[in-house]
Design an enzyme around this catalytic site. Structure first.
Site, PDB file in Angstrom:
ATOM      1  N   THR A  24      15.925 -16.545  -0.230  1.00  0.00           N
ATOM      2  CA  THR A  24      16.591 -16.045  -1.419  1.00  0.00           C
ATOM      3  C   THR A  24      15.555 -15.202  -2.154  1.00  0.00           C
ATOM      4  O   THR A  24      14.360 -15.298  -1.885  1.00  0.00           O
ATOM      5  CB  THR A  24      17.047 -17.186  -2.360  1.00  0.00           C
ATOM      6  OG1 THR A  24      15.906 -17.999  -2.659  1.00  0.00           O
ATOM      7  CG2 THR A  24      18.117 -18.043  -1.721  1.00  0.00           C
ATOM      8  N   ASP A  67      13.745 -20.887   6.910  1.00  0.00           N
ATOM      9  CA  ASP A  67      14.427 -20.559   5.656  1.00  0.00           C
ATOM     10  C   ASP A  67      13.417 -20.842   4.543  1.00  0.00           C
ATOM     11  O   ASP A  67      13.189 -21.994   4.173  1.00  0.00           O
ATOM     12  CB  ASP A  67      15.671 -21.441   5.525  1.00  0.00           C
ATOM     13  CG  ASP A  67      16.402 -21.221   4.204  1.00  0.00           C
ATOM     14  OD1 ASP A  67      15.862 -20.518   3.334  1.00  0.00           O
ATOM     15  OD2 ASP A  67      17.507 -21.775   4.054  1.00  0.00           O
ATOM     16  N   ARG A  79      19.370 -12.560  -8.147  1.00  0.00           N
ATOM     17  CA  ARG A  79      20.037 -13.470  -7.202  1.00  0.00           C
ATOM     18  C   ARG A  79      20.350 -12.677  -5.941  1.00  0.00           C
ATOM     19  O   ARG A  79      20.945 -11.609  -6.014  1.00  0.00           O
ATOM     20  CB  ARG A  79      21.341 -13.978  -7.790  1.00  0.00           C
ATOM     21  CG  ARG A  79      21.167 -14.771  -9.047  1.00  0.00           C
ATOM     22  CD  ARG A  79      22.374 -15.633  -9.267  1.00  0.00           C
ATOM     23  NE  ARG A  79      22.334 -16.769  -8.387  1.00  0.00           N
ATOM     24  CZ  ARG A  79      21.685 -17.896  -8.674  1.00  0.00           C
ATOM     25  NH1 ARG A  79      21.042 -18.024  -9.810  1.00  0.00           N
ATOM     26  NH2 ARG A  79      21.680 -18.882  -7.824  1.00  0.00           N
ATOM     27  N   TYR A  93      30.131   2.045  -2.485  1.00  0.00           N
ATOM     28  CA  TYR A  93      30.296   1.352  -1.200  1.00  0.00           C
ATOM     29  C   TYR A  93      29.306   1.927  -0.210  1.00  0.00           C
ATOM     30  O   TYR A  93      29.155   3.152  -0.130  1.00  0.00           O
ATOM     31  CB  TYR A  93      31.725   1.531  -0.663  1.00  0.00           C
ATOM     32  CG  TYR A  93      32.443   0.207  -0.574  1.00  0.00           C
ATOM     33  CD1 TYR A  93      31.982  -0.770   0.302  1.00  0.00           C
ATOM     34  CD2 TYR A  93      33.540  -0.079  -1.372  1.00  0.00           C
ATOM     35  CE1 TYR A  93      32.613  -2.005   0.375  1.00  0.00           C
ATOM     36  CE2 TYR A  93      34.168  -1.310  -1.305  1.00  0.00           C
ATOM     37  CZ  TYR A  93      33.692  -2.278  -0.434  1.00  0.00           C
ATOM     38  OH  TYR A  93      34.295  -3.491  -0.361  1.00  0.00           O
ATOM     39  N   GLU A 106      28.606   0.436   3.321  1.00  0.00           N
ATOM     40  CA  GLU A 106      28.542  -0.365   4.559  1.00  0.00           C
ATOM     41  C   GLU A 106      27.725   0.383   5.604  1.00  0.00           C
ATOM     42  O   GLU A 106      27.774   1.598   5.687  1.00  0.00           O
ATOM     43  CB  GLU A 106      29.954  -0.629   5.078  1.00  0.00           C
ATOM     44  CG  GLU A 106      30.694  -1.632   4.216  1.00  0.00           C
ATOM     45  CD  GLU A 106      32.119  -1.868   4.691  1.00  0.00           C
ATOM     46  OE1 GLU A 106      32.514  -1.280   5.699  1.00  0.00           O
ATOM     47  OE2 GLU A 106      32.816  -2.650   4.033  1.00  0.00           O
ATOM     48  N   LYS A 159      14.419 -17.412  -6.462  1.00  0.00           N
ATOM     49  CA  LYS A 159      13.771 -18.691  -6.811  1.00  0.00           C
ATOM     50  C   LYS A 159      12.300 -18.392  -7.122  1.00  0.00           C
ATOM     51  O   LYS A 159      12.033 -17.647  -8.062  1.00  0.00           O
ATOM     52  CB  LYS A 159      13.955 -19.688  -5.672  1.00  0.00           C
ATOM     53  CG  LYS A 159      15.432 -19.939  -5.335  1.00  0.00           C
ATOM     54  CD  LYS A 159      15.576 -21.024  -4.278  1.00  0.00           C
ATOM     55  CE  LYS A 159      16.871 -20.935  -3.533  1.00  0.00           C
ATOM     56  NZ  LYS A 159      17.872 -21.892  -3.942  1.00  0.00           N
TER      57      LYS A 159
HETATM   58  N1  PLP Z   1      18.467 -22.149   1.676  1.00  0.00           N
HETATM   59  C1  PLP Z   1      17.759 -22.989   0.907  1.00  0.00           C
HETATM   60  C2  PLP Z   1      16.578 -23.692   1.505  1.00  0.00           C
HETATM   61  C3  PLP Z   1      18.132 -23.214  -0.405  1.00  0.00           C
HETATM   62  O1  PLP Z   1      17.440 -24.063  -1.169  1.00  0.00           O
HETATM   63  C4  PLP Z   1      19.276 -22.540  -0.927  1.00  0.00           C
HETATM   64  C5  PLP Z   1      19.721 -22.723  -2.320  1.00  0.00           C
HETATM   65  O2  PLP Z   1      19.748 -23.722  -2.882  1.00  0.00           O
HETATM   66  C6  PLP Z   1      19.982 -21.683  -0.079  1.00  0.00           C
HETATM   67  C7  PLP Z   1      19.550 -21.509   1.210  1.00  0.00           C
HETATM   68  C8  PLP Z   1      21.240 -20.997  -0.545  1.00  0.00           C
HETATM   69  O3  PLP Z   1      20.962 -19.995  -1.441  1.00  0.00           O
HETATM   70  P1  PLP Z   1      22.143 -19.325  -2.304  1.00  0.00           P
HETATM   71  O4  PLP Z   1      22.509 -20.294  -3.347  1.00  0.00           O
HETATM   72  O5  PLP Z   1      21.530 -18.052  -2.818  1.00  0.00           O
HETATM   73  O6  PLP Z   1      23.256 -19.036  -1.341  1.00  0.00           O
END
Ligand code: PLP
Length: 482
Positions: free
Chosen positions: A274, A245, A283, A68, A70, A277
């Site tokens: 993320t 994002d 992940r 842990y 935090e 990808k």
């Molecule tokens: N943001 C975008 C643009 C995504 O394509 C995705 C996943 O599909 C996410 C956020 C969410 O990611 P996660 O599945 O790791 O929560």
């Protein structure tokens, strides 16, 4: 697999691990071994998936998982976090260096968590901190019941402007089924119906009218580039924070294929991603930001996250170290070259593509020209061992469930080693399946949007050609479990 691969360190490591697991729950050992078999056998075109390296995978299976931790590096709520501190600071260092970011927060467990951390960091900076200041309070616990109620109302009364779902935006960008849609008043910008491209004048007009707290850019199904310099200009004009994002295209930013106006890091105040990808890590999620938001971002745990996953942060560090190698730049460029070749191959065979092509790692097919819904096309392709996903297209007449689109991406097949000539063959396989498929009927004999009929023999023929293609590029060649 060869005798040589049976003796690699990776083979020994994974085989030994499976033996230990088999001693406790053989069904799980079988499922793990079954997964590598499935991945080896399928032509994976899911744009959001990849194959993490054995080093990344092995980094996740160890005792770091037990701890842990935090808090943040050097400021934990638990004792004994020496090694987690090392892990988290190495991962953050790689992230800062790789992306040229001022600050990196590597704790988010996934993309949605990274977005929540970012939303709440902006809300804390722009709504909570001024409220505390007005009330002369140091922290929220010092507020009167009345001031606390007013702050909670204000936090829930903010606006976000993001890309619409059917133009390729993501559910976590303020859409009602996701918590972000329940937190923010949301409005969307679409794409130009004629070109399918983002229309920056329309975004500017929407921003001027709606005056969002957050302008969010980023997508999961837009096959072109976004000019983040222009987006920042728009955000500044209306006093919004620009959040990007880059979950889908982080690997292309890391690999320096997206630079200048198309690299979000120098332009946005806050960037989320993320790590699994196109970045090819474990992940997980990550937040990059400028100095003004760093302290708020570091409060991600306990704001919206539980304790960090030290074993996954360690795997992020390994993946980010890999992405800093020159070979990753070559990989990122090949991802884009392959996507372009796939798009060209499909177009040459008459497939309609949203925006007529691609500039990134993904291609969005409009399968209505084949007389199919996305759901039918997805199922027919899967029959032949081609793994894709259905996706809405702009102004989709079939909605978000059946859809008219199929999204394909090249990060995974590029990791496997396939090149542009082979992408043409992949395009041929896709076209063969879709041209040989017709809509099925419901049990009562009515036309169905879900059922499909693939001509006899086609699935087998295509699967055989796909297997030949894949056999030339063995997946995890260094791992032999036999
Ligand atoms: N943001 C975008 C643009 C995504 O394509 C995705 C996943 O599909 C996410 C956020 C969410 O990611 P996660 O599945 O790791 O929560």
């Amino acid at each position: 697999m060869s005798a040589e691969s049976a003796r690699t360190t990776e083979s020994i490591a994974f085989r030994s691990g499976l033996e230990v697991i088999r001693g406790v729950e053989p069904r799980i050992a079988d499922a793990i071994a079954g997964e590598i078999d499935d991945q080896r056998a399928s032509l994976k075109l899911i744009a959001s998936e990849n194959y993490a390296s054995p080093a990344v995978l092995l980094t996740m299976g160890n005792w770091l998982s037990d701890k842990y931790a935090e808090g943040t590096v050097g400021r934990r709520f638990y004792a004994g976090c020496r090694n987690v501190d090392t892990v988290e600071s190495v991962a953050a260092e790689h992230a800062r260096e790789l992306f040229g970011a001022r600050h990196a927060y590597v704790q988010p467990h996934s993309g949605i968590d990274a977005n929540l951390v970012a939303f709440w960091a902006v809300l804390a900076q722009r709504v909570e901190s001024p409220a505390l200041e007005r009330a002369g309070a140091r922290q929220v616990n010092d507020l009167s019941e009345e001031d606390w109620a007013a702050l909670r109302r204000d936090l829930g009364d903010q606006r976000m402007l993001g890309m619409s779902l059917d133009a390729g935006g993501h559910l976590t960008h303020g859409f009602r089924p996701n918590i972000s849609g329940k937190m923010f008043h949301q409005r969307s910008y679409g794409t130009d119906p004629a070109t399918g491209l983002v229309d920056y004048d329309a975004v500017r007009a929407a921003a001027r009218e709606f005056r969002p707290l957050i302008l969010i850019a980023g997508y999961s199904a837009y096959p072109r580039l976004i000019n983040f310099r222009l987006m920042r200009e728009i955000a500044d004009e209306v006093g919004a924070t620009l959040m990007v994002d880059m979950a889908h295209f982080a690997g292309l930013v890391a690999g320096k294929v997206l630079t200048g106006d198309f690299d979000p890091v120098p332009h946005a105040q806050i960037v989320t991603t993320t790590t699994h990808k196109s970045l090819r890590g474990p992940r997980g999620g990550m937040v990059l930001c400028d100095d003004s938001l760093a302290d708020q971002v570091d409060r991600g745990c306990p704001m919206v996250l539980g304790g960090p996953l030290p074993h996954v942060m360690a795997a992020k560090a390994v993946a980010l170290a890999e992405a800093r190698q020159p070979a990753f730049r070559d990989y990122a460029q090949r991802v884009v070259d392959n996507a372009r070749a796939l798009a060209e191959g499909l177009k040459r065979r008459g497939t309609r593509l949203v925006t007529d092509g691609t500039d990134n790692h993904l291609v969005l097919l409009d399968v209505s020209g084949y007389g199919l819904t996305g759901r039918q096309a997805e199922a027919a392709l899967l029959d032949a061992g081609i793994v894709t996903n259905r996706n809405a297209i702009p102004q989709d007449p079939n909605g978000a469930w059946y859809t008219s689109g199929i999204r394909v991406g090249t990060p995974a097949l590029t990791t496997r080693g396939l090149g542009t000539a082979e992408m043409d063959e992949v395009a041929a396989l896709i076209d063969t399946v879709l041209s040989s498929t017709t809509p099925g009927t419901t049990k009562s004999g009515k036309p169905s949007k879900a059922a499909h009929v693939l001509k006899d023999g086609v699935a087998g023929q295509v699967a055989e050609r796909a297997a030949d293609l894949l056999a030339k590029h063995p997946l995890y060649a260094e791992v032999d479990l036999t």
